[in-house]
Design a protein around this motif. Structure first.
Motif, PDB file in Angstrom:
ATOM      1  N   SER A  17       0.099 -87.986 -25.403  1.00 55.67           N
ATOM      2  CA  SER A  17       0.120 -86.359 -25.893  1.00 55.67           C
ATOM      3  C   SER A  17      -0.686 -85.758 -25.337  1.00 55.67           C
ATOM      4  N   LEU A  18      -1.895 -85.954 -24.414  1.00 60.29           N
ATOM      5  CA  LEU A  18      -2.616 -84.857 -24.138  1.00 60.29           C
ATOM      6  C   LEU A  18      -2.704 -84.859 -22.244  1.00 60.29           C
ATOM      7  N   ASP A  19      -1.812 -86.236 -22.041  1.00 62.10           N
ATOM      8  CA  ASP A  19      -1.730 -86.608 -20.586  1.00 62.10           C
ATOM      9  C   ASP A  19      -0.516 -85.229 -20.615  1.00 62.10           C
ATOM     10  N   ASP A  20       0.593 -85.524 -20.908  1.00 59.85           N
ATOM     11  CA  ASP A  20       1.915 -84.387 -20.985  1.00 59.85           C
ATOM     12  C   ASP A  20       1.758 -83.593 -21.133  1.00 59.85           C
ATOM     13  N   VAL A  21       0.446 -82.501 -22.051  1.00 65.00           N
ATOM     14  CA  VAL A  21       0.230 -81.458 -22.111  1.00 65.00           C
ATOM     15  C   VAL A  21      -0.519 -80.963 -20.952  1.00 65.00           C
ATOM     16  N   GLY A  22      -1.170 -81.920 -20.264  1.00 65.16           N
ATOM     17  CA  GLY A  22      -2.147 -81.833 -18.947  1.00 65.16           C
ATOM     18  C   GLY A  22      -1.289 -81.532 -18.161  1.00 65.16           C
ATOM     19  N   ARG A  23      -0.580 -81.954 -17.940  1.00 63.01           N
ATOM     20  CA  ARG A  23       0.360 -82.675 -16.414  1.00 63.01           C
ATOM     21  C   ARG A  23       1.243 -80.947 -16.559  1.00 63.01           C
ATOM     22  N   ASN A  24       1.829 -81.141 -18.028  1.00 61.24           N
ATOM     23  CA  ASN A  24       3.405 -80.383 -17.845  1.00 61.24           C
ATOM     24  C   ASN A  24       2.629 -78.269 -18.185  1.00 61.24           C
ATOM     25  N   VAL A  25       1.508 -78.196 -18.595  1.00 62.15           N
ATOM     26  CA  VAL A  25       0.788 -77.424 -18.592  1.00 62.15           C
ATOM     27  C   VAL A  25      -0.380 -76.793 -18.311  1.00 62.15           C
ATOM     28  N   PHE A  26      -1.561 -77.762 -19.000  1.00 60.97           N
ATOM     29  CA  PHE A  26      -2.846 -77.057 -17.791  1.00 60.97           C
ATOM     30  C   PHE A  26      -3.005 -77.468 -16.806  1.00 60.97           C
ATOM     31  N   ALA A  27      -2.233 -78.284 -16.255  1.00 62.07           N
ATOM     32  CA  ALA A  27      -2.751 -78.467 -14.553  1.00 62.07           C
ATOM     33  C   ALA A  27      -2.120 -77.070 -13.900  1.00 62.07           C
ATOM     34  N   LYS A  28      -1.133 -76.576 -14.651  1.00 62.60           N
ATOM     35  CA  LYS A  28      -0.138 -75.518 -13.388  1.00 62.60           C
ATOM     36  C   LYS A  28      -1.173 -74.095 -13.892  1.00 62.60           C
ATOM     37  N   LYS A  29      -2.203 -73.837 -14.818  1.00 62.94           N
ATOM     38  CA  LYS A  29      -3.019 -73.051 -14.937  1.00 62.94           C
ATOM     39  C   LYS A  29      -4.385 -72.983 -14.436  1.00 62.94           C
ATOM     40  N   ALA A  30      -4.777 -74.634 -14.202  1.00 58.99           N
ATOM     41  CA  ALA A  30      -5.803 -74.508 -13.936  1.00 58.99           C
ATOM     42  C   ALA A  30      -7.226 -73.372 -12.587  1.00 58.99           C
ATOM     43  N   ALA A  31      -5.920 -73.018 -11.406  1.00 60.21           N
ATOM     44  CA  ALA A  31      -6.518 -71.922 -11.045  1.00 60.21           C
ATOM     45  C   ALA A  31      -6.633 -70.729 -11.323  1.00 60.21           C
ATOM     46  N   ARG A  32      -5.862 -70.656 -12.083  1.00 58.83           N
ATOM     47  CA  ARG A  32      -5.861 -69.068 -12.758  1.00 58.83           C
ATOM     48  C   ARG A  32      -7.244 -69.203 -13.754  1.00 58.83           C
ATOM     49  N   TRP A  33      -8.411 -70.477 -14.428  1.00 56.97           N
ATOM     50  CA  TRP A  33      -9.115 -69.820 -14.989  1.00 56.97           C
ATOM     51  C   TRP A  33      -9.561 -69.750 -13.775  1.00 56.97           C
ATOM     52  N   ASP A  34     -10.370 -70.237 -12.701  1.00 59.49           N
ATOM     53  CA  ASP A  34     -10.946 -70.558 -11.536  1.00 59.49           C
ATOM     54  C   ASP A  34     -11.050 -69.222 -10.944  1.00 59.49           C
ATOM     55  N   GLU A  35      -9.751 -68.863 -10.689  1.00 59.93           N
ATOM     56  CA  GLU A  35      -9.577 -67.482  -9.430  1.00 59.93           C
ATOM     57  C   GLU A  35     -10.147 -66.164  -9.937  1.00 59.93           C
ATOM     58  N   ASN A  36     -10.204 -66.205 -12.256  1.00 60.40           N
ATOM     59  CA  ASN A  36     -10.251 -65.008 -12.182  1.00 60.40           C
ATOM     60  C   ASN A  36     -11.722 -65.258 -13.051  1.00 60.40           C
ATOM     61  N   HIS A  37     -12.280 -66.241 -13.247  1.00 60.99           N
ATOM     62  CA  HIS A  37     -13.778 -66.483 -13.784  1.00 60.99           C
ATOM     63  C   HIS A  37     -12.739 -65.881 -15.555  1.00 60.99           C
ATOM     64  N   GLU A  38     -12.114 -66.798 -15.786  1.00 62.49           N
ATOM     65  CA  GLU A  38     -11.230 -66.251 -16.772  1.00 62.49           C
ATOM     66  C   GLU A  38     -11.226 -67.731 -18.371  1.00 62.49           C
ATOM     67  N   TYR A  39     -11.524 -67.686 -19.937  1.00 61.24           N
ATOM     68  CA  TYR A  39     -11.829 -68.240 -20.393  1.00 61.24           C
ATOM     69  C   TYR A  39     -10.491 -68.578 -20.904  1.00 61.24           C
ATOM     70  N   PRO A  40     -10.035 -69.917 -20.958  1.00 64.82           N
ATOM     71  CA  PRO A  40      -8.764 -70.556 -21.260  1.00 64.82           C
ATOM     72  C   PRO A  40      -8.482 -70.551 -22.771  1.00 64.82           C
ATOM     73  N   TRP A  41      -8.794 -69.284 -23.189  1.00 66.07           N
ATOM     74  CA  TRP A  41      -7.991 -69.407 -25.229  1.00 66.07           C
ATOM     75  C   TRP A  41      -6.729 -69.680 -24.671  1.00 66.07           C
ATOM     76  N   GLU A  42      -5.478 -69.810 -23.755  1.00 67.98           N
ATOM     77  CA  GLU A  42      -4.394 -69.589 -24.523  1.00 67.98           C
ATOM     78  C   GLU A  42      -4.520 -71.500 -24.610  1.00 67.98           C
ATOM     79  N   ASN A  43      -4.791 -72.400 -23.643  1.00 67.69           N
ATOM     80  CA  ASN A  43      -5.633 -74.030 -23.505  1.00 67.69           C
ATOM     81  C   ASN A  43      -5.804 -73.881 -25.204  1.00 67.69           C
ATOM     82  N   ILE A  44      -7.006 -73.946 -25.138  1.00 68.57           N
ATOM     83  CA  ILE A  44      -7.837 -73.413 -26.394  1.00 68.57           C
ATOM     84  C   ILE A  44      -6.754 -73.596 -27.814  1.00 68.57           C
TER      85      ILE A  44
END
Length: 393
Positions: free
Chosen positions: A15-42
């Protein structure tokens, strides 16, 4: 020994592999670039039941073994290291200390915050003049009636400013006497508790590394998790921290596995001199070394999680030597694997158009944060020789 995952564990990974590949991976650069805590993922992880997996069922959690949390962390980290770190700290670290040594009221409060709000408890250890030499810390909690007055500065505190719950290490003072180092819960928003510098870190930028400032901060005595009690309070807190080290190792492993997987797929498709680069023996050997290192790290981490010792309140936490071996080895191996994986992409791997350069920056932290590689080796030596070696003159 049985190295096979149970059906429930396979479901966690799937389940986490599926969510990670389809959701989290697409947002990872955003948290890095904006120094933003990933509340959506949390919030998504909270709904999936991943936050607070290790919290006892009586407190609303699943009472899952540590290995289940490790699997969740490792899988998530393949796609987003920052999000995986949040899983660590909602299942280990400060939570482990509170679950093992805290009062029923403290345990219930912290569990509720994690399970209902997605709070990530922070653990306030490091100070400007006390990092690896943690017993040099100068923050104090002085008893005054039914309260403690906390003073001092903490530095490089992961999640500072985001976390509502903060377990602060400090010297307990009573009637002018230093009773030793213990831990006390200080909530965000408590008068006298403010935030200072937020570090512009090299990687893992989605979770702030913050300075915590305590100036005559009055905290109820009911918030004490572990009193000084000579050296015993400090020993308890540091034993509780073993879980954090195993969790951090799982993040490093996951990031490295994610980079390794990307390199494998790339090598099948990328051609040079008229054939796939996966056919070049020199590159095959580099990948073979990485595969071996990943599996060795995984075995160390899984062993530490599965061999966790039972503490009060049916809380299980890893042994010091096994946690230290897992962290020391994985920190080094993961950085090497990510670096070699990046190499397979050539110049493109060095570009921000691909996630490899971010993964390289992220994974570098794990030779430092949560106890440096060198400090872990010192603790392993203590275990080998059954002796505590003084590092002081």
């Amino acid at each position: 020994m049985d190295f096979k995952l149970t059906e429930e564990q396979k479901q966690i990974v799937s389940s986490l592999d599926d969510v990670g590949r389809n959701v989290f991976a697409k947002k990872a650069a955003r948290w890095d670039e904006n120094h933003e805590y990933p509340w959506e993922n949390i919030h998504q992880l909270r709904e999936m039941g991943v936050l607070g997996m290790t919290i006892p069922e009586a407190l609303g959690g699943q009472g899952s073994p540590l290995i289940d949390a490790v699997l969740a962390i490792e899988t998530t980290a393949k796609y987003c290291g920052v999000t995986a770190r949040a899983i660590v700290e909602t299942n280990m670290g400060a939570l482990g200390c509170v679950m093992a040594y805290g009062t029923d009221e403290q345990r219930s409060l912290v569990a509720r915050r994690i399970l209902q709000e997605g709070d990530k408890p922070a653990i306030g250890m490091t100070e400007p003049e006390a990092g690896t030499a943690l017993t040099d810390l100068s923050s104090t909690a002085e008893k005054q009636g039914d309260n403690y007055v906390v003073n001092g500065i903490k530095h490089w505190i992961t999640g500072g400013g985001v976390s509502v719950t903060n377990l602060i290490f400090c010297r307990f003072i009573e009637d002018g006497n230093d009773l030793g180092i213990g831990g006390i819960l200080v909530d965000k928003g408590t008068p006298g508790f403010t935030f200072g510098t937020v570090e512009n870190a090299m990687g893992l930028r989605g979770i702030p590394e913050t300075e915590l400032i305590f100036k005559n901060c009055v905290v109820p005595a009911d918030n004490v998790v572990v009193n000084g009690d000579g050296n015993e309070g400090f020993k308890k807190l540091m034993y509780g921290y073993n879980g954090q080290r195993v969790g951090a190792s799982a993040v490093a492993l996951g990031i490295a596995q994610g980079a390794h997987d990307l390199a494998i797929e790339h090598m099948k498709k990328r051609h040079a001199f008229g054939r796939p680069i996966s056919e070049f023996q020199g590159l095959q050997w580099m990948m073979a070394d990485g595969e071996t290192e990943l599996n060795a790290a995984r075995l160390l981490i899984y062993r530490a999680a599965c061999n966790a010792r039972e503490l009060p309140n049916n809380v299980r936490l890893p042994l010091m030597d096994e946690a230290s071996m897992a962290k020391a080895y994985t920190g080094h191996a993961a950085l090497h694997v990510v670096s070699e994986s990046l190499q397979m992409f050539g110049a493109a791997g060095y570009s921000q158009s691909l996630p490899l350069e971010r993964m390289f920056r992220d994974v570098r932290m794990f030779q430092i944060g949560g106890g440096t590689t060198e400090a872990q080796k010192n603790m392993i030596a203590r275990s080998i020789f059954k002796k505590k070696f003084s590092l002081r003159k």
